[in-house]
Design an enzyme around this catalytic site. Sequence first.
Site, short mmCIF file in Angstrom:
data_model
loop_
_atom_site.label_atom_id
_atom_site.label_comp_id
_atom_site.label_asym_id
_atom_site.label_seq_id
_atom_site.Cartn_x
_atom_site.Cartn_y
_atom_site.Cartn_z
N SER A 260 -18.65 3.21 -24.08
CA SER A 260 -18.33 3.02 -22.68
C SER A 260 -18.52 1.56 -22.29
O SER A 260 -19.00 0.76 -23.08
CB SER A 260 -19.21 3.92 -21.80
OG SER A 260 -20.53 3.39 -21.81
N LYS A 261 -18.17 1.28 -21.06
CA LYS A 261 -18.18 -0.10 -20.57
C LYS A 261 -19.52 -0.81 -20.79
O LYS A 261 -19.56 -2.00 -21.02
CB LYS A 261 -17.88 -0.12 -19.06
CG LYS A 261 -16.44 0.21 -18.75
CD LYS A 261 -15.92 -0.70 -17.66
CE LYS A 261 -14.47 -0.41 -17.33
NZ LYS A 261 -13.60 -0.59 -18.52
N ARG A 262 -20.60 -0.02 -20.73
CA ARG A 262 -21.89 -0.70 -20.86
C ARG A 262 -22.11 -1.26 -22.27
O ARG A 262 -22.98 -2.10 -22.49
CB ARG A 262 -23.04 0.21 -20.43
CG ARG A 262 -23.44 1.24 -21.41
CD ARG A 262 -24.40 2.25 -20.81
NE ARG A 262 -24.31 3.49 -21.54
CZ ARG A 262 -25.01 3.76 -22.63
NH1 ARG A 262 -25.87 2.87 -23.09
NH2 ARG A 262 -24.87 4.91 -23.25
N GLY A 264 -19.64 -2.85 -23.88
CA GLY A 264 -18.74 -3.99 -24.00
C GLY A 264 -17.35 -3.56 -23.61
O GLY A 264 -17.17 -2.54 -22.94
#
Length: 489
Positions: A260-262, A264
Site C-alpha cells: 500500500s501507499k505507506r 512507497g
Amino acid sequence: MTDVRVRIAPSPSGNLHVGTARTALFNYLFAKKNNGKFVLRIEDTDAERTSKEYIDNIFDSLKALGLNWDEGPDVGGPYGPYTQSQRFDIYPKYVQELLDKGFAYECFCTPEELEQEKEEARLNKKPYVYTRKCENLTEEEKAKLRAEGRKPAIRFNIAKAQRAFHDSSVLHFDDLVKGDLHVDTDLLGDFVIMKSNGAPTYNFAVVIDDMLMKISHVIRGEDHISNTFKQILIFEALGAEVPRFGHLGMILAPDRSKLSKRHGATAVSEFVEKGYLTDALINFVALLGWSPSDGQEIKTVDEIAQDFRINEISSSNSIFEYDKLNWMNSHYIKMLPIEELKERLKPYLTQYDLNSLSDAQYTRMVEVTREPLTLLSDITDAVAYFFGEGVELDEKAKETLETETSQDVLKTFVEQSADWEWTEENLHEKLEAFRGFYKEKGIKPKVTMWAIRAAVTGRLCGADMTAILAILGRDKSLNRIKAVMKQTV
Ligand code: GLU
C-alpha cells in the site's frame, strides 16, 4: 486447439496498480507465447468510483510499459464495445435466459430484510448465506410484492446449476497456476446477478463479457478465486464453454502486509514520476512470480516472452522488494544510450537553465553524473552545482574550506591556473601535476582535491572534478574559488 484470447479487465477506480500491471504482463506474455490476442476491457460499472482520469491513466501506464493490446476501447475489435458501461443493453437477455432455464430467480428481499438475515447468522455464529426464501415464490406472491412497489433483484441459483452439471455439491477446477481448486458450493449462497435497478453485478457481467469476447484463458489475482467458482457455474448454466483459469499469488510489501501507499509508490505512473524507467519496472514486475530458466534476471519483455510458461509461475505470494527494483533501475539507467538518457533526464532538470550549456557540455555533464543514479530524479540534485554563478556550501565543505591547507591549495590553484588552457584534457594533466606538487609537500592528493571540490561544487563528492571544471569554464570555476578564499591573490 481453441484460439488463445486473454484479457485484463481493470476497474478504473484508481491509477493502474503495479499488481494490475503484473496481471497485464502475464496475460500479454501468455498471448505472445501462444500467438493469441490480448484484450483490454474497462470494467467501469461502478460509476461512483470510476473516473475518466483513471481510465486515461490505465491506457497511458499500459502503453508506457509496452503492453499494447490487440482489442480494446480505443482500438476496437470484433467483440466490442470494450467498455462495460457501454454494454448494459447486452446483459438482460442472458439474465432472462437464466430465469427461463430455472438457474436464476427473482428476489424481492429488501436491504432491511437481508440485514436481518445477516444479523441472525452473526448471532448463531454461522457464515452468512442467503436463505433462498424467494426461490420458490408463486406467481401470485410475486405479483403481490410487485404491487407493494418492490422491484426484484435477480439471484443465481447455485445449487440448481451445481447439481445440473456436477455429481455432488463440490465444484473443482484445474487452475493453470495452482492446480486443483475446489469448494463446496452449498457454502457460496445464491448471489445477485442483476440488481433491482437493472445493473449487472461484477460476477455476472464478467462472465457475459468473457463469453462474448471468446476469452479462452482468464489469468488474474488469487483474490478472485472465490468468484471463479460462481463464474464457472454461470458459464455452465448458459451452455457456454468455460475458459481455463489461472490465479496469481498476491504481491506483498517487504513487511508481508498488503502493498500500500505507506510502503512507497504503488501505481505505475507514480513510479514513472519518481524516475523509474518502465523497462526496469516491467522487468522487475515479471520476476514477481516468474523466474527465468537461465537465472539471468535482466531481460526485455521479448526475451521473457520466449521463456515464459504459465504453469511455471509460482503459486505463492511475491514480495515487492523496493531495494531490488532500485538496483534494477540503476542498472537500466547505466545501460541507456547517452542520447536517450539526455532526453529522459530533461523532465527532472526543468529548474535549471539548460540553455546555459552547449549540447556537448550537457552530454558531458550527463556522462559524468549518471553513474550513481538510482532514479532519474536523482539527477536534479546531482547536477545542482553545474548551474548558477555561486554554490551553496554544505557543512562538510565549509569545514574543509576552513583549514589552512585548503586555503593554501586554493591560492596556489588560482595562481598556477592563470595561464592554463581550459580544456578537459589539459586540465586533467594540470590537475595531476598540481596534486603531485602538493604531495611532495606531504599533502594527500585527496585532500588537495577536496579543497577544490568544496570550493567549486560546495560538496565533497560528486562527478569527476576535471570534467566539472571544464564544463563550468575558467571564469565560473575561479570565481567560485575566489569567493571562498580568505585572502585574495
Ligand atoms: N474488474 C475486476 C478487477 O479489477 C476484474 C477482475 C477479473 O479479471 O475478472 O478486479
